[in-house]
Scaffold this motif. Structure first.
Motif, mmCIF file in Angstrom:
data_model
loop_
_atom_site.group_PDB
_atom_site.id
_atom_site.type_symbol
_atom_site.label_atom_id
_atom_site.label_comp_id
_atom_site.label_asym_id
_atom_site.label_seq_id
_atom_site.Cartn_x
_atom_site.Cartn_y
_atom_site.Cartn_z
ATOM 1 N N ILE A 47 7.226 4.623 7.630
ATOM 2 C CA ILE A 47 7.140 5.907 7.086
ATOM 3 C C ILE A 47 8.113 6.432 5.943
ATOM 4 O O ILE A 47 9.248 6.156 6.606
ATOM 5 N N CYS A 48 7.980 7.069 4.623
ATOM 6 C CA CYS A 48 8.819 7.387 4.064
ATOM 7 C C CYS A 48 8.429 8.421 3.112
ATOM 8 O O CYS A 48 7.441 7.891 2.049
ATOM 9 N N GLY A 49 8.569 9.648 2.961
ATOM 10 C CA GLY A 49 8.146 10.456 1.760
ATOM 11 C C GLY A 49 9.070 11.700 1.854
ATOM 12 O O GLY A 49 9.818 11.856 2.332
ATOM 13 N N PRO A 50 8.466 12.528 0.689
ATOM 14 C CA PRO A 50 9.505 13.713 0.290
ATOM 15 C C PRO A 50 9.148 14.990 1.266
ATOM 16 O O PRO A 50 8.020 14.957 1.716
ATOM 17 N N GLY A 51 10.231 15.651 1.381
ATOM 18 C CA GLY A 51 9.924 16.793 2.119
ATOM 19 C C GLY A 51 10.552 16.634 3.468
ATOM 20 O O GLY A 51 11.006 15.743 4.117
ATOM 21 N N ASP A 52 10.262 17.917 4.386
ATOM 22 C CA ASP A 52 10.878 18.180 5.779
ATOM 23 C C ASP A 52 9.745 18.495 6.610
ATOM 24 O O ASP A 52 8.982 19.284 6.251
ATOM 25 N N ILE A 53 9.211 17.781 7.361
ATOM 26 C CA ILE A 53 8.174 18.103 8.512
ATOM 27 C C ILE A 53 8.368 19.191 9.083
ATOM 28 O O ILE A 53 7.254 19.985 9.390
ATOM 29 N N ALA A 54 9.464 19.946 9.135
ATOM 30 C CA ALA A 54 9.433 21.288 9.809
ATOM 31 C C ALA A 54 8.937 22.242 9.136
ATOM 32 O O ALA A 54 8.497 23.410 9.446
ATOM 33 N N ARG A 55 8.642 21.851 7.523
ATOM 34 C CA ARG A 55 7.708 23.037 6.943
ATOM 35 C C ARG A 55 6.222 22.835 6.886
ATOM 36 O O ARG A 55 5.789 23.724 6.232
ATOM 37 N N ALA A 56 5.721 21.728 7.156
ATOM 38 C CA ALA A 56 4.510 21.394 7.389
ATOM 39 C C ALA A 56 3.760 22.485 8.371
ATOM 40 O O ALA A 56 4.365 22.936 9.320
ATOM 41 N N HIS A 57 2.659 22.734 8.021
ATOM 42 C CA HIS A 57 1.757 23.643 9.068
ATOM 43 C C HIS A 57 2.379 24.954 9.144
ATOM 44 O O HIS A 57 1.916 25.849 10.064
ATOM 45 N N ARG A 58 3.063 25.525 8.096
ATOM 46 C CA ARG A 58 3.414 26.761 8.285
ATOM 47 C C ARG A 58 3.339 27.676 6.809
ATOM 48 O O ARG A 58 3.152 26.931 5.623
ATOM 49 N N PRO A 59 3.351 29.021 6.701
ATOM 50 C CA PRO A 59 2.919 29.743 5.593
ATOM 51 C C PRO A 59 4.302 29.634 4.702
ATOM 52 O O PRO A 59 5.322 29.181 5.174
ATOM 53 N N GLU A 60 4.015 29.679 3.308
ATOM 54 C CA GLU A 60 4.928 29.278 2.389
ATOM 55 C C GLU A 60 5.487 27.959 2.486
ATOM 56 O O GLU A 60 6.666 27.747 2.021
ATOM 57 N N GLU A 61 4.782 26.919 2.833
ATOM 58 C CA GLU A 61 4.986 25.509 2.815
ATOM 59 C C GLU A 61 5.514 25.068 1.454
ATOM 60 O O GLU A 61 4.932 25.640 0.397
ATOM 61 N N TYR A 62 6.614 24.089 1.193
ATOM 62 C CA TYR A 62 6.976 23.828 0.046
ATOM 63 C C TYR A 62 7.652 22.653 -0.068
ATOM 64 O O TYR A 62 8.036 21.998 0.756
ATOM 65 N N LEU A 63 7.805 22.057 -1.230
ATOM 66 C CA LEU A 63 8.669 20.825 -1.686
ATOM 67 C C LEU A 63 9.457 21.579 -2.725
ATOM 68 O O LEU A 63 8.980 22.044 -3.477
ATOM 69 N N THR A 64 10.752 20.719 -2.908
ATOM 70 C CA THR A 64 11.557 21.213 -3.914
ATOM 71 C C THR A 64 11.117 20.097 -5.003
ATOM 72 O O THR A 64 10.727 19.153 -4.937
ATOM 73 N N ARG A 65 11.630 20.391 -6.383
ATOM 74 C CA ARG A 65 11.289 19.628 -7.445
ATOM 75 C C ARG A 65 12.230 18.327 -7.305
ATOM 76 O O ARG A 65 11.603 17.468 -7.716
ATOM 77 N N ILE A 113 0.901 -1.220 -0.061
ATOM 78 C CA ILE A 113 0.154 -0.073 -0.026
ATOM 79 C C ILE A 113 0.698 1.378 -0.107
ATOM 80 O O ILE A 113 1.696 1.326 0.737
ATOM 81 N N LEU A 114 0.624 2.212 -0.788
ATOM 82 C CA LEU A 114 1.177 3.540 -0.818
ATOM 83 C C LEU A 114 0.084 4.469 -0.319
ATOM 84 O O LEU A 114 -0.968 4.560 -0.881
ATOM 85 N N SER A 115 0.315 4.960 0.811
ATOM 86 C CA SER A 115 -0.788 5.660 1.737
ATOM 87 C C SER A 115 -0.451 7.032 1.888
ATOM 88 O O SER A 115 0.826 7.417 2.212
ATOM 89 N N GLY A 116 -1.487 7.822 1.699
ATOM 90 C CA GLY A 116 -1.340 9.278 1.958
ATOM 91 C C GLY A 116 -2.904 10.073 2.423
ATOM 92 O O GLY A 116 -3.747 9.364 1.896
ATOM 93 N N HIS A 117 -2.553 11.114 3.144
ATOM 94 C CA HIS A 117 -3.976 11.825 3.172
ATOM 95 C C HIS A 117 -3.893 12.944 2.497
ATOM 96 O O HIS A 117 -2.879 13.648 2.058
ATOM 97 N N VAL A 118 -5.090 13.283 2.014
ATOM 98 C CA VAL A 118 -5.224 14.660 1.044
ATOM 99 C C VAL A 118 -5.955 15.876 1.800
ATOM 100 O O VAL A 118 -6.059 16.908 1.256
ATOM 101 N N ASP A 119 -6.312 15.643 3.027
ATOM 102 C CA ASP A 119 -6.531 16.980 3.899
ATOM 103 C C ASP A 119 -5.460 17.569 4.322
ATOM 104 O O ASP A 119 -4.244 17.206 4.454
ATOM 105 N N VAL A 120 -5.617 19.109 4.429
ATOM 106 C CA VAL A 120 -4.660 19.787 4.899
ATOM 107 C C VAL A 120 -5.058 20.664 5.806
ATOM 108 O O VAL A 120 -6.082 20.937 6.307
ATOM 109 N N VAL A 121 -3.915 21.400 6.762
ATOM 110 C CA VAL A 121 -4.461 22.550 7.724
ATOM 111 C C VAL A 121 -4.973 23.800 7.043
ATOM 112 O O VAL A 121 -4.520 23.875 5.878
ATOM 113 N N PRO A 122 -5.582 24.593 7.571
ATOM 114 C CA PRO A 122 -5.965 25.809 7.161
ATOM 115 C C PRO A 122 -4.946 26.575 6.696
ATOM 116 O O PRO A 122 -3.661 26.089 7.150
#
Length: 372
Positions: free
Chosen positions: A335-353, A69-78
């Motif tokens: 658990i294994c996915g792209p990005g850094d949890i420190a960027r989550a739930h913050r303004p200007e949240e981003y992922l690099t190419r 299974i490749l699992s992810g949630h699609v909801d986001v914080v405000p």
């Protein structure tokens, strides 16, 4: 012609749906369902009890064989923070950064999985790959239990589950469990000069709050697991509200309390004594609960993830995920996915190419492994 999307295009489509936690996600799920069906992928939308939200489960390959299974949630914080420099629900690119609410947590992983669907469909998979998308993870993993309950009717027992929360594409073997409750005390208002004629709701909560604070201190001396920071189970009073004005006896007071448990400790057990102390006139509502994750370092899934990513597994992280719920259902999880949890739930949240494309490579590597 069947629609194909680059990883960036797919991420832009997903970010464009304002799937804020607690709200409808049907627009996004319908888009994903149509996309998968256009590529010949078996797909089911599983509506939750709320009626306006659903999980999605799809299978590439033979669902009668054990797969992954490749699992992810699609909801986001405000995304109401004033620091956003653009529409948070319109993906924008600045250099290598792909900026938008959910880009990192965790629509980036979902976009990588979906963008690789045409490549996975073309492979002669000997074991299936399942795609599991859930709702309201940000409210305490409320959606995925309904999906997990339906799994026996959807596929043979899976061999493993990869939850794509942001870990820098480093496999993570463990996280703490969590439980949360709300206490609401009801009193009787009146002028503060006549406390004998009213009932102070804040005062009614004090014994429970004192017990919670004492329990938090006691846990620091309890069982330890050095994989975590801190290495003990923890408890905190997270919110407290009540009263209208200083000279009015408060007729309502509310507190929300959470516990985070190391592996082997049931999160609800940490809060149960607190809930039991609630006196007459105090409501107790369990807000959420999910178990800890603990995958043994020598488990075949840990070895597989090291092979797919080229990175040694990390013992543990402090944040929680849906992986513990899959594990509790008998499905080995990591658990294994792209990005850094420190960027989550913050303004200007981003992922690099590069992070997005790295996730695509991991998904394709799994497909090639299962086709070999």
């Amino acid at each position: 012609m069947t629609a194909r999307y680059s990883p960036e295009e797919m991420l832009a489509r997903l970010v464009g749906f304002e799937t804020v936690v607690g709200r409808s996600n049907t627009g996004l799920m319908d888009f994903v369902g149509d996309f998968l069906k256009a590529h010949g992928v078996s797909c089911q939308l599983l509506t939750g009890p709320e009626g306006d939200r659903c999980n999605l489960f799809a299978t590439i390959g033979d669902a009668g064989l054990p797969g992954y299974i490749l699992s992810g949630h699609v909801d986001v914080v405000p995304a109401g923070e004033p620091e956003w420099r653009g529409d948070p629900f319109h993906l924008r690119r600045e250099g290598e950064r792909l900026i938008g609410r959910g880009a990192c947590d965790m629509k980036g992983f979902v976009a990588a999985v979906l963008a690789m669907v045409p490549g996975l469909v073309a492979l002669p998979l000997k074991s299936p790959i399942h795609i599991a998308l859930s709702y309201d993870e940000e409210a305490g993993c409320r959606g995925v239990p309904h999906l997990i309950a339906a799994l026996p009717s959807l596929c043979t027992a899976p061999a493993g589950c990869i939850v794509g929360e942001p870990t820098g594409l480093v496999p993570v073997l463990a996280h703490k469990g969590k439980a949360a409750l709300r206490l609401v005390a009801h009193g009787r208002s009146g002028h503060s000069s006549r406390p004998d004629l009213g009932v102070n709701a804040i005062h009614a909560l004090l014994p429970v709050l004192e017990a919670a604070a004492a329990q938090a201190r006691e846990l620091e001396r309890g069982p330890q697991d050095d994989r975590f920071e801190p290495p003990w189970s923890s408890l905190q009073i997270g919110t407290l509200s009540g009263g209208q004005a200083l000279n009015i006896i408060p007729d309502r007071a509310e507190a929300q309390i959470e516990a985070r448990a190391i592996a082997g400790v049931e999160p609800r057990d940490l809060l149960a004594p607190i809930a039991a102390m609630a006196g007459e006139g105090t409501e107790v509502e369990w807000l959420s609960s999910y178990p800890a994750l603990a995958l043994e370092p020598g488990h075949p899934l840990a070895s597989l993830m090291q092979e797919l990513t080229g990175r040694s597994p990390l013992d543990a992280v402090s944040f929680g995920t849906e992986a513990g719920l899959f594990q509790a259902a008998g499905i080995a999880s990591v658990i294994c996915g792209p990005g850094d949890i420190a960027r989550a739930h913050r303004p200007e949240e981003y992922l690099t190419r590069d992070e997005l494309h790295g996730a695509c490579e991991m998904v394709l590597a799994l497909g090639r492994k299962l086709a070999a």
